[in-house]
Design a protein around this motif. Structure first.
Motif, PDB file in Angstrom:
ATOM      1  N   HIS A 286      29.312  46.065 -45.039  1.00  0.00           N
ATOM      2  CA  HIS A 286      30.631  45.980 -45.658  1.00  0.00           C
ATOM      3  C   HIS A 286      31.354  44.682 -45.296  1.00  0.00           C
ATOM      4  CE1 HIS A 286      29.830  50.167 -46.617  1.00  0.00           C
ATOM      5  NE2 HIS A 286      30.722  50.008 -47.566  1.00  0.00           N
ATOM      6  N   VAL A 287      31.220  44.233 -44.063  1.00  0.00           N
ATOM      7  CA  VAL A 287      31.788  42.926 -43.687  1.00  0.00           C
ATOM      8  C   VAL A 287      31.107  41.815 -44.487  1.00  0.00           C
ATOM      9  CG1 VAL A 287      31.973  41.248 -41.812  1.00  0.00           C
ATOM     10  CG2 VAL A 287      32.559  43.645 -41.396  1.00  0.00           C
ATOM     11  N   GLY A 288      29.793  41.909 -44.638  1.00  0.00           N
ATOM     12  CA  GLY A 288      29.058  40.917 -45.415  1.00  0.00           C
ATOM     13  C   GLY A 288      29.481  40.904 -46.882  1.00  0.00           C
ATOM     14  N   PHE A 289      29.718  42.087 -47.461  1.00  0.00           N
ATOM     15  CA  PHE A 289      30.167  42.159 -48.849  1.00  0.00           C
ATOM     16  C   PHE A 289      31.532  41.495 -49.018  1.00  0.00           C
ATOM     17  CE2 PHE A 289      27.744  46.426 -49.095  1.00  0.00           C
ATOM     18  CZ  PHE A 289      26.548  45.787 -49.377  1.00  0.00           C
ATOM     19  N   VAL A 290      32.427  41.781 -48.094  1.00  0.00           N
ATOM     20  CA  VAL A 290      33.776  41.185 -48.168  1.00  0.00           C
ATOM     21  C   VAL A 290      33.688  39.669 -48.041  1.00  0.00           C
ATOM     22  CG1 VAL A 290      36.006  41.004 -46.985  1.00  0.00           C
ATOM     23  CG2 VAL A 290      34.977  43.264 -47.371  1.00  0.00           C
ATOM     24  N   LYS A 291      32.898  39.183 -47.093  1.00  0.00           N
ATOM     25  CA  LYS A 291      32.747  37.727 -46.927  1.00  0.00           C
ATOM     26  C   LYS A 291      32.171  37.097 -48.204  1.00  0.00           C
ATOM     27  CE  LYS A 291      32.095  37.475 -41.933  1.00  0.00           C
ATOM     28  NZ  LYS A 291      31.103  37.166 -40.866  1.00  0.00           N
ATOM     29  N   LYS A 292      31.207  37.758 -48.806  1.00  0.00           N
ATOM     30  CA  LYS A 292      30.578  37.234 -50.021  1.00  0.00           C
ATOM     31  C   LYS A 292      31.581  37.180 -51.173  1.00  0.00           C
ATOM     32  CE  LYS A 292      26.367  36.667 -52.095  1.00  0.00           C
ATOM     33  NZ  LYS A 292      25.761  35.428 -51.755  1.00  0.00           N
TER      34      LYS A 292
END
Length: 79
Positions: free
Chosen positions: A70-76
């Motif tokens: 989820h952190v990776g999705f937000v960063k992307k």
């Protein structure tokens, strides 16, 4: 989503998409608002006996991977 899964958990974590009949909950959003970009992920949490069952339980050790994704999705999305 596939890129983030491979980046955060490794290429072995990305499995082919599955087809599901869905449910009345979050599957409603893309039908009601087709302009929304939506996605669903399975985290390998070994849910038993099934989602929404009153006796449902799962492997809590899968939660840190959920946070990474989820952190990776937000960063992307936000850059």
């Amino acid at each position: 989503m596939a890129e983030v899964i491979k980046e955060e958990l490794g290429p072995q974590a990305l499995i082919p998409p599955i087809t599901t009949a869905g449910g009345e909950d979050f599957f409603w959003y893309p039908k009601e608002k087709p302009e929304l970009e939506t996605g669903f992920i399975a985290l390998g949490e070994d849910v038993q006996p099934s989602l929404h069952d009153p006796n449902m339980h799962f492997n809590h050790s899968a939660l840190p991977n959920s946070v990474k994704l989820h952190v990776g999705f937000v960063k992307k999305i936000l850059g």
